[in-house]
Motif scaffolding. Sequence first.
Motif, PDB file in Angstrom:
ATOM      1  N   ASN A   1      10.715  17.654 -59.448  1.00 49.34           N
ATOM      2  CA  ASN A   1      10.791  18.964 -59.565  1.00 49.34           C
ATOM      3  C   ASN A   1       9.936  19.803 -58.373  1.00 49.34           C
ATOM      4  N   LYS A   2       9.214  18.936 -57.981  1.00 48.55           N
ATOM      5  CA  LYS A   2       8.421  19.642 -56.746  1.00 48.55           C
ATOM      6  C   LYS A   2      10.077  20.570 -55.753  1.00 48.55           C
TER       7      LYS A   2
ATOM      8  N   SER B   1       8.683  13.327 -60.728  1.00 53.16           N
ATOM      9  CA  SER B   1       7.836  14.341 -59.994  1.00 53.16           C
ATOM     10  C   SER B   1       8.087  15.171 -58.963  1.00 53.16           C
TER      11      SER B   1
ATOM     12  N   SER C   1       9.237   8.304 -63.590  1.00 52.68           N
ATOM     13  CA  SER C   1       7.853   9.538 -62.830  1.00 52.68           C
ATOM     14  C   SER C   1       7.406   9.501 -61.719  1.00 52.68           C
TER      15      SER C   1
END
Length: 601
Positions: free
Chosen positions: A586-587, A583, A579
Amino acid sequence: MTLFIMLIHTRIQSNFNFNADHQRLVGDAAKNQTASNPTNTIVYIYAKRLIGRKYSDSIIQNDIQLWPFKVLAGSDDKPEIIVKYKGEEKHLCAEEISSMVLKKMREIAENFLESPIENVVVTVPAYFNDSQRKATKDAGAIAGLNVMRIINEPTAAALAYGLQKRANCLEERNIFIFDLGGGTFDVSLLTIKNNVFVVKATAGDTHLGGEDLDNRIVKYFVDEFKRKHNKDISGNPKALRRLRTACERAKRTLSFDIEAAIDIDALYEGIDFNSSVTRAKFEQLNMDLFEKCMETVESCLTDAKMNKSSVDDVVLIGGSSRIPKVQELLQHFFNWKDLCVSINPDEAVAYGAAVKAALLCEGTKSSLDLVLQDVTPLSLGKSIRGDVMDIVIPRNTPIPVKKTKNYVTIEDNQSVISVRVYEGERLKANENNLLGLFDFAIPPAPRGHIPMKVCFSVDVDGILNVSAKEDTCGNKQDITIKNENGSLSTDEIERMIQEAENFKAEDMKFMKKVKAMNALDDYLYNMRKVMKDDSVTSMLNPIDKIKINSAMMKGKRLIDGNKHKETFVFVDFLMELESIFESVLNKIQIGCSDEESDSDS
């Protein structure tokens, strides 16, 4: 269709290691732990020598002096192997160790066949006695298997040889099977004609094999180390285990070379040990054992009332039959007849037993209609007045067999007749192996007036049942010897089955933990590769870098300190790590998309 598979538990050179912290290892994994954890590692040959015997047996007392693990007397003088597992001391009988071998082989076979296995044929040394055969059946029950038939190893090997070399032979051929394995020695003489296999005689020693040859070499080098360095390593299990491993390797080398080297770094107190042994020295150390083998060969021929010139083929099986001196002595005994070494000595027994299993299998069509007739390895009888062994079934009697003898009272008004059942060849009953006893109640009468019939029945597995009956006054009583001489009771078998299931559950739990740890380790490895890529790290802000590095450090500490962690801890942290990393990625992807949009505008 009932499925049979040969599980040759008496010939597997397996090791069991009970890691004191968390795990039970079987096979090669256990063998790799032998030197570092000798007191918790059980070589199966040792357990095989315990099965069906009593702790007070002089043979067992001599053996346990050489073993690294502890053996103590349990209930009914039954030997128990002591190991430490998960911080606790566990007491295991030889049947439980045998059942672990059977379960392991069952797993291997089921994976290969892609089908469940319940019914099995098991081989045992020909000279296994009644209690050892019963104990073998108990081991099968503990493993959750139905032992349909027990057959002797030399007989199984003869089946393999007969099918491979002499299938559909119309002429009668006498086959001599010489089986010298790791822990036992057996010989059998069979006659084969028209696919009928008849065992004429069998002989052997359940305490003679490659292990005893190793003991001689180990003792030789222990004495040499003491002479050279004035230090005794006999009380150090780790040093002895490393020396024994080197001696086993040297023994195999001497089967094809005239000299073998022994090189062990820091064997004891940092002292290196370098030496060698010649084939001549090896033969000198073990010549009495080799000659003992030849005496057994001669005894078998005598029992069969056959001249050695009548033997057509001499078949070698068992790993220790590869020893050149053994082959030389055997060839000389049979007037320089060529020995049959064309069949694999390690696989012949399994092959033959698999054939027997196929013949027993319902619905299986066999291209050969084989008939197999085995014999009793030892004489069976009861004690009579004067402690005399009265033989009811002589050794080398074809089985199955049922024989009855009549006995009468020896005292006036005798109310009880004691029936003591023995197996062995000694004239004095108490010098033979006591299988069991029971007291038979009778009505008082003058001496010699109460006839009693004692029936000895040996089944196809070579297992004995004894019953007694008297018909005077219309009274009848049948008594059968069961679960005597240390054989496990039904309750004990059920308990061990449950413990075996617990072992299986613990093993599965450990495997799940290992998989979870490996999955986490693989993910951390991939993360480290990504974090070494400058094109990626250059796009991360300092906070995200710290967050990822901190998570990776935590994951590494988790794996390194896994000793008392549960499986869910690794699974949960892997999900948390995925996770965090996703994340951050993804940024980066969103940032890259924004930059592309700005450049387009």
